[in-house]
Design an enzyme around this catalytic site. Sequence first.
Site, PDB file in Angstrom:
ATOM      1  N   SER A 105       0.792  -1.227   0.084  1.00 29.06           N
ATOM      2  CA  SER A 105       0.033   0.060  -0.141  1.00 29.06           C
ATOM      3  C   SER A 105       1.056   1.361  -0.074  1.00 29.06           C
ATOM      4  CB  SER A 105      -0.997   0.038   1.158  1.00 29.06           C
ATOM      5  OG  SER A 105      -1.924   0.809   1.122  1.00 29.06           O
ATOM      6  N   ASP A 142      -5.851   2.069  -3.870  1.00 29.82           N
ATOM      7  CA  ASP A 142      -7.021   1.857  -2.858  1.00 29.82           C
ATOM      8  C   ASP A 142      -7.350   3.058  -2.113  1.00 29.82           C
ATOM      9  OD1 ASP A 142      -5.054   1.432  -1.028  1.00 29.82           O
ATOM     10  OD2 ASP A 142      -5.874  -0.488  -0.161  1.00 29.82           O
TER      11      ASP A 142
END
Length: 542
Positions: free
Chosen positions: A141, A302
Site C-alpha cells: 500500500s 485503494d
Amino acid sequence: MAHPLAGQAAQADQLVNLPRLLADYYTAEIKAPVAFGTSGHRGSASKGSFNDLHVAAVTQAVLEYRRAQGHGGPLFLGYDTHGLSEAAFRSALEVLAAGEVPTVIHQNGEYTPTPVVSWLIIDHNLRHPGALADGLIITPSHNPPADGGLKYNPPHGGPADVEVTGWIEKRAGQLMAEPGLIKRRPYYRAAKAPGLQTRDFIRPFAKALGEVVDLPAIKAAGLKLAADPLGGSGVHFWGPIAEEWGLNLTVVNKVVDASFSFMALDSDGIIRMDCSSPYAMAKLIKIGGDFDLAFGNDPDFDRHGIVSGGELMNPNHYLAVAVDYLLNHRPDWPGAARAGKTLVSSSIIDRVVRAAGREVYETPVGFKWFVEGLSNGGLLFGGEESAGASFLKRNGTVWTTDKDGFCMALLAAEIMAVTGRSPHERYEELSARHGRSDYGRLDTDISDREKEILKKIDPARFVGAACAGQKITGAFTRAPGNNEAIGGLKVVLEDGSWFALRPSGTEPKLKLYAESFSGPATWKKMTEQAPALVFGPKSPEL
C-alpha cells in the site's frame, strides 16, 4: 510535531538502495514469520520480514486454501510499483505455475491496482458462478519504498476475513519451517505455463467506471482535472480513462521510480506514498490551484486524496461530503441499505447519514468488515478514516468490495459537476448544518506494555470520569455495528467529542484519533490527557 524536512524533497542518502534491497530479498536471514495485519502481510527484505520464502509460503498456502474450498476459476495476480513487488510477483508465479493454478495477469507486465483486481474477481464470478475466481495482490500500500506486501482476496473480491487469513498465516508458517513442501517452477518456465493468461485490464475497467460514477456529467461540465498517481500502479490507467470518457484530465506525474525519489517527505521525514498526508502530497497541493480539482492515489490505488480549493481535504471531511452527495443522488439504491464507516471515522458522517433517514453501520478498522454488505446490497457505502472507500454502482448493485481510489477521486469531480460547488465548499455547508468538528490523528511508537494494556483494558472504568473538562459518557472496546473487537479503546464525551487509541495494523505505531465538537482547544486537551488517562503516568509522548 512534524519533522523539519516534512513536505520537502528527499535527499540522496534517504533513498532506498534498490540493488541491495533486491539482493536481501533472496539472501537475507529470515527474522520474522508471516503475519497478516489489517491488509495482508507486510515487511522489508532488509529486515528479514518480506523475502522470497515469505511470498512463496503465502502463495502455496493460498493455493492449498483455494483448492480445499473448491475455487475452480482463475486467480488474478497483480502487483504495484514498490521495489520488491516485481520480484515477489515472480516468486508467486513460480508457485502458482507449479500448482497448475489457472492464473490471469495484466498484459505486457503492467501493474495492477487493488480495485481492479476486486472488480475483475466480481465480474468473473457474476458471469461464471460455477468456477469461482479469487486474487493475490502484491503491494504494501502506502508504506515506504523498502517495504513489500501481499494480500489475498477470496471470491467475494474484498480483503479476506480473519478466519481465512488466520488459516493462511498458520499454514504459511508451517511451510516456512519446511520449505521443501513448497513446489515451484523456474520463472522462465512459469511465464510460459499453459494455465497462464495475459489480458488487458485497463480498457474494460475504464469503460466499466461509467457504471459507478456519472462520467458524462463530468465531461459536460468541462472540469479541468489533475491526477497524480504518486508513481503507483494506476499510472497508466488515467490516460485511457480520460480518453474513454472525454475528460479534461492531466496526469501531472507519469514517473515510475521504485525509490519514489520524486515524493515529498512525510510528516516523520520518511518517504511514504500517503495520499491523505499534506506533507506527502505537497507537490500536488502546490499546483492544485491551476485546476478545478486535483487528486492523488497511493501505490495500489485503494486510497484517494482530494485537493480542493488549493488544499488537501481531511479524508473524513471528504467521506462526509461523498456520503451526503450519494445519499441524495442515487435514486436506484436499495432503500434499507446502511452506510458503513469505521468507528475512528468522523462523527459528522453519522449525522449526515441519519439526516438522510439511513442507518450507520460502524465497525472496527479494516475494510473487510464492509465486504459482505457491499456484496449483498446491505451496505451502499463503506469508508475508512484513512482515505479508503467504495460504494455501489449507480443501479444499486456491487461495484468493488475493496477500496477504490479511482471511483472516489472521480466522484469528487461528479459532485462538482452536478452541484456546481467544490468538495471543500460542500463540507463547509455540512459543517454549518451538522456542527463544526476538529479531527486529527497522532502517531508514536508503541511498546509491548502499551499493547498489553489495550488488550486487557476495561472500558467501564472510564465512564463518569473526566477528560478535557467534560464528563465521559461512553467507552467501548467493541464496535457498535458488528460487536467485533476494535483492538483498542474509544471514549466519548458529553458533547459528542471522542478519542480512540489503537495499535496500527501495518506499522509498529500507536494511533491516537480524536474529534472535537467544541473547538480546537478541546481537541488539544483530549490528545494531551488521553494517553495518561489510559496508560497512567508512564504514558507515551504524542
